[in-house]
Design a protein around this motif. Structure first.
Motif, PDB file in Angstrom:
ATOM      1  N   ASP A 197       0.823  -1.215   0.000  1.00  0.00           N
ATOM      2  CA  ASP A 197       0.000   0.000   0.000  1.00  0.00           C
ATOM      3  C   ASP A 197       0.854   1.260   0.000  1.00  0.00           C
ATOM      4  O   ASP A 197       0.512   2.245  -0.654  1.00  0.00           O
ATOM      5  CB  ASP A 197      -0.923  -0.011   1.226  1.00  0.00           C
ATOM      6  CG  ASP A 197      -1.881  -1.190   1.208  1.00  0.00           C
ATOM      7  OD1 ASP A 197      -2.843  -1.145   0.425  1.00  0.00           O
ATOM      8  OD2 ASP A 197      -1.659  -2.164   1.942  1.00  0.00           O
ATOM      9  N   PHE A 198       1.943   1.241   0.775  1.00  0.00           N
ATOM     10  CA  PHE A 198       2.850   2.399   0.835  1.00  0.00           C
ATOM     11  C   PHE A 198       4.251   1.912   0.460  1.00  0.00           C
ATOM     12  O   PHE A 198       4.944   1.303   1.275  1.00  0.00           O
ATOM     13  CB  PHE A 198       2.839   3.017   2.235  1.00  0.00           C
ATOM     14  CG  PHE A 198       1.536   3.682   2.586  1.00  0.00           C
ATOM     15  CD1 PHE A 198       1.330   5.025   2.325  1.00  0.00           C
ATOM     16  CD2 PHE A 198       0.520   2.943   3.171  1.00  0.00           C
ATOM     17  CE1 PHE A 198       0.119   5.634   2.645  1.00  0.00           C
ATOM     18  CE2 PHE A 198      -0.689   3.541   3.502  1.00  0.00           C
ATOM     19  CZ  PHE A 198      -0.890   4.881   3.237  1.00  0.00           C
ATOM     20  N   ILE A 199       4.625   2.184  -0.779  1.00  0.00           N
ATOM     21  CA  ILE A 199       5.895   1.688  -1.323  1.00  0.00           C
ATOM     22  C   ILE A 199       7.013   2.677  -1.013  1.00  0.00           C
ATOM     23  O   ILE A 199       6.872   3.888  -1.232  1.00  0.00           O
ATOM     24  CB  ILE A 199       5.786   1.507  -2.848  1.00  0.00           C
ATOM     25  CG1 ILE A 199       4.641   0.540  -3.181  1.00  0.00           C
ATOM     26  CG2 ILE A 199       7.084   1.006  -3.438  1.00  0.00           C
ATOM     27  CD1 ILE A 199       4.237   0.571  -4.638  1.00  0.00           C
ATOM     28  N   ILE A 200       8.131   2.135  -0.499  1.00  0.00           N
ATOM     29  CA  ILE A 200       9.341   2.946  -0.326  1.00  0.00           C
ATOM     30  C   ILE A 200      10.424   2.306  -1.185  1.00  0.00           C
ATOM     31  O   ILE A 200      11.069   1.333  -0.761  1.00  0.00           O
ATOM     32  CB  ILE A 200       9.781   2.997   1.147  1.00  0.00           C
ATOM     33  CG1 ILE A 200       8.670   3.579   2.016  1.00  0.00           C
ATOM     34  CG2 ILE A 200      11.056   3.839   1.295  1.00  0.00           C
ATOM     35  CD1 ILE A 200       8.981   3.584   3.497  1.00  0.00           C
ATOM     36  N   PRO A 201      10.616   2.775  -2.424  1.00  0.00           N
ATOM     37  CA  PRO A 201      11.620   2.157  -3.305  1.00  0.00           C
ATOM     38  C   PRO A 201      13.031   2.474  -2.826  1.00  0.00           C
ATOM     39  O   PRO A 201      13.442   3.629  -2.792  1.00  0.00           O
ATOM     40  CB  PRO A 201      11.329   2.803  -4.668  1.00  0.00           C
ATOM     41  CG  PRO A 201      10.667   4.102  -4.343  1.00  0.00           C
ATOM     42  CD  PRO A 201       9.922   3.899  -3.066  1.00  0.00           C
ATOM     43  N   ALA A 202      13.755   1.441  -2.417  1.00  0.00           N
ATOM     44  CA  ALA A 202      15.106   1.653  -1.882  1.00  0.00           C
ATOM     45  C   ALA A 202      15.812   0.311  -1.740  1.00  0.00           C
ATOM     46  O   ALA A 202      15.199  -0.753  -1.830  1.00  0.00           O
ATOM     47  CB  ALA A 202      15.052   2.373  -0.537  1.00  0.00           C
ATOM     48  N   ASN A 203      17.101   0.390  -1.490  1.00  0.00           N
ATOM     49  CA  ASN A 203      17.923  -0.788  -1.235  1.00  0.00           C
ATOM     50  C   ASN A 203      17.502  -1.413   0.099  1.00  0.00           C
ATOM     51  O   ASN A 203      17.572  -0.760   1.138  1.00  0.00           O
ATOM     52  CB  ASN A 203      19.393  -0.354  -1.197  1.00  0.00           C
ATOM     53  CG  ASN A 203      20.338  -1.512  -1.004  1.00  0.00           C
ATOM     54  OD1 ASN A 203      19.936  -2.625  -0.669  1.00  0.00           O
ATOM     55  ND2 ASN A 203      21.617  -1.267  -1.224  1.00  0.00           N
ATOM     56  N   ASP A 204      17.052  -2.682   0.065  1.00  0.00           N
ATOM     57  CA  ASP A 204      16.607  -3.329   1.298  1.00  0.00           C
ATOM     58  C   ASP A 204      17.648  -4.298   1.866  1.00  0.00           C
ATOM     59  O   ASP A 204      17.332  -5.116   2.740  1.00  0.00           O
ATOM     60  CB  ASP A 204      15.281  -4.060   1.086  1.00  0.00           C
ATOM     61  CG  ASP A 204      15.373  -5.156   0.029  1.00  0.00           C
ATOM     62  OD1 ASP A 204      16.504  -5.457  -0.427  1.00  0.00           O
ATOM     63  OD2 ASP A 204      14.330  -5.718  -0.353  1.00  0.00           O
ATOM     64  N   ASP A 205      18.889  -4.207   1.371  1.00  0.00           N
ATOM     65  CA  ASP A 205      19.955  -5.095   1.839  1.00  0.00           C
ATOM     66  C   ASP A 205      21.005  -4.363   2.683  1.00  0.00           C
ATOM     67  O   ASP A 205      21.567  -4.946   3.601  1.00  0.00           O
ATOM     68  CB  ASP A 205      20.663  -5.763   0.649  1.00  0.00           C
ATOM     69  CG  ASP A 205      19.722  -6.707  -0.101  1.00  0.00           C
ATOM     70  OD1 ASP A 205      19.022  -7.480   0.568  1.00  0.00           O
ATOM     71  OD2 ASP A 205      19.691  -6.661  -1.341  1.00  0.00           O
ATOM     72  N   ALA A 206      21.256  -3.109   2.378  1.00  0.00           N
ATOM     73  CA  ALA A 206      22.287  -2.346   3.098  1.00  0.00           C
ATOM     74  C   ALA A 206      21.763  -1.866   4.449  1.00  0.00           C
ATOM     75  O   ALA A 206      20.654  -1.337   4.549  1.00  0.00           O
ATOM     76  CB  ALA A 206      22.737  -1.162   2.248  1.00  0.00           C
ATOM     77  N   LYS A 207      22.570  -2.026   5.483  1.00  0.00           N
ATOM     78  CA  LYS A 207      22.165  -1.628   6.833  1.00  0.00           C
ATOM     79  C   LYS A 207      21.928  -0.122   6.930  1.00  0.00           C
ATOM     80  O   LYS A 207      20.985   0.329   7.584  1.00  0.00           O
ATOM     81  CB  LYS A 207      23.226  -2.064   7.850  1.00  0.00           C
ATOM     82  CG  LYS A 207      23.360  -3.566   8.003  1.00  0.00           C
ATOM     83  CD  LYS A 207      24.371  -3.949   9.058  1.00  0.00           C
ATOM     84  CE  LYS A 207      23.833  -3.684  10.454  1.00  0.00           C
ATOM     85  NZ  LYS A 207      24.728  -4.220  11.510  1.00  0.00           N
ATOM     86  N   ASP A 208      22.795   0.656   6.278  1.00  0.00           N
ATOM     87  CA  ASP A 208      22.651   2.114   6.327  1.00  0.00           C
ATOM     88  C   ASP A 208      21.353   2.561   5.667  1.00  0.00           C
ATOM     89  O   ASP A 208      20.687   3.483   6.144  1.00  0.00           O
ATOM     90  CB  ASP A 208      23.844   2.789   5.649  1.00  0.00           C
ATOM     91  CG  ASP A 208      25.125   2.629   6.447  1.00  0.00           C
ATOM     92  OD1 ASP A 208      25.031   2.325   7.653  1.00  0.00           O
ATOM     93  OD2 ASP A 208      26.214   2.797   5.859  1.00  0.00           O
TER      94      ASP A 208
END
Length: 284
Positions: A197-208
């Motif tokens: 429902d609420f998409i946050i397109p981003a890298n989901d592997d990097a801790k930072d």
């Protein structure tokens, strides 16, 4: 004012997607370009999406509802546990227990079993058990604590789900969608955003990357909780003022009646004095 900015997300590495051959075409609107076979996420859109998600989360928290954070991947566990604990929200960082949402009463029974074991420990019942029974119960308690300890205070279904990797946590997403629970998720270029429902397109592997996004969202939740607390304090103060006004009203009425009675008595006394003065010459 935006909760994040382009430079902050760029420094955290939020723009790095997956290899082109692993991409999901549904993520095309959020991809800026391809470089060296890797998709680059458009961070301008990410900033906007973070703000949208943060505002929605703030309203949910302000209404007094719970948001369940889900992240079972290694690099996100500690971050999610820290951020969710800081705002007193439930979270799942171990294996997602199947049916946790769709079969919630059963999960609550397991949590109650954990509290029952705690009662046995406190009332001295353990002293009557054998070493083997004691070891079995202790191991069971440790297992329950590991898997369900972070949701012990979740007495009803959450009002929202925040997922770090929607592809890895697809079972949790499906359960939430089945129950109509809104899903917030960090979505990488290899994931399907259609169920989010609420998409946050981003890298989901990097801790930072995970850290900077969670910080912005959790700060918004904290703001919502503070506003709720302030509203409750205002309501309490208003209720106390109403009670004081209600208590003061009978007192004012009694005072007014007393003053009216005194005025009436004074009028009668004056009338009597005037009558005596008028009758005095007649007697002479």
């Amino acid at each position: 004012m935006s909760r994040t900015n382009f430079d902050m997300l760029l420094e955290a590495g939020c723009h790095f997607g997956h290899l082109r051959r692993k991409w999901n075409p549904a993520m095309a609107p959020y991809i800026f370009m391809e470089r060296n076979g890797i998709h680059i996420i458009d961070l301008h859109k990410t900033v906007v999406k973070i703000d949208e998600a943060a505002d929605a989360l703030k309203q949910i928290a302000k209404s007094g509802k719970k948001i369940l954070f889900v992240a079972t991947k290694k690099q996100a566990k500690s971050i999610v546990a820290e951020k969710a604990t800081g705002i007193n929200m439930p979270y799942v960082i171990e294996r997602w227990p199947g049916g946790m949402l769709t079969n919630f009463p059963t999960i609550r029974k397991a949590v109650k079993k954990m509290s029952n074991i705690d009662k046995l420990m406190s009332d001295g019942t353990f002293a009557n058990l054998s070493k083997r029974e004691l070891l079995q119960i202790t191991r069971q308690r440790a297992k329950l604590e590991k898997n369900l300890g972070s949701i012990a205070d979740l007495t009803r279904l959450p009002s929202a789900l925040f997922v770090i990797d929607v592809m890895k946590e697809n079972i949790a997403v499906k359960e939430a969608k089945r129950l109509g629970i809104p899903v917030f998720g960090i979505v990488d270029t290899n994931s399907d955003p259609n169920d989010i429902d609420f998409i946050i397109p981003a890298n989901d592997d990097a801790k930072d990357s995970i850290d900077v996004i969670l910080t912005a969202c959790c700060n918004a939740i904290a703001e919502g909780l503070e506003e709720r607390k302030a509203e409750k304090a205002d309501e309490k103060a208003a209720a106390e003022q109403e009670e004081e006004a209600a208590d003061a009203k009978p007192k004012r009425a009694r005072r007014a009646r007393k003053e009216a009675a005194e005025e009436t008595e004074a009028t009668v006394v004056d009338a009597n004095e005037d009558t005596e003065v008028e009758e005095a010459p007649a007697t002479e």
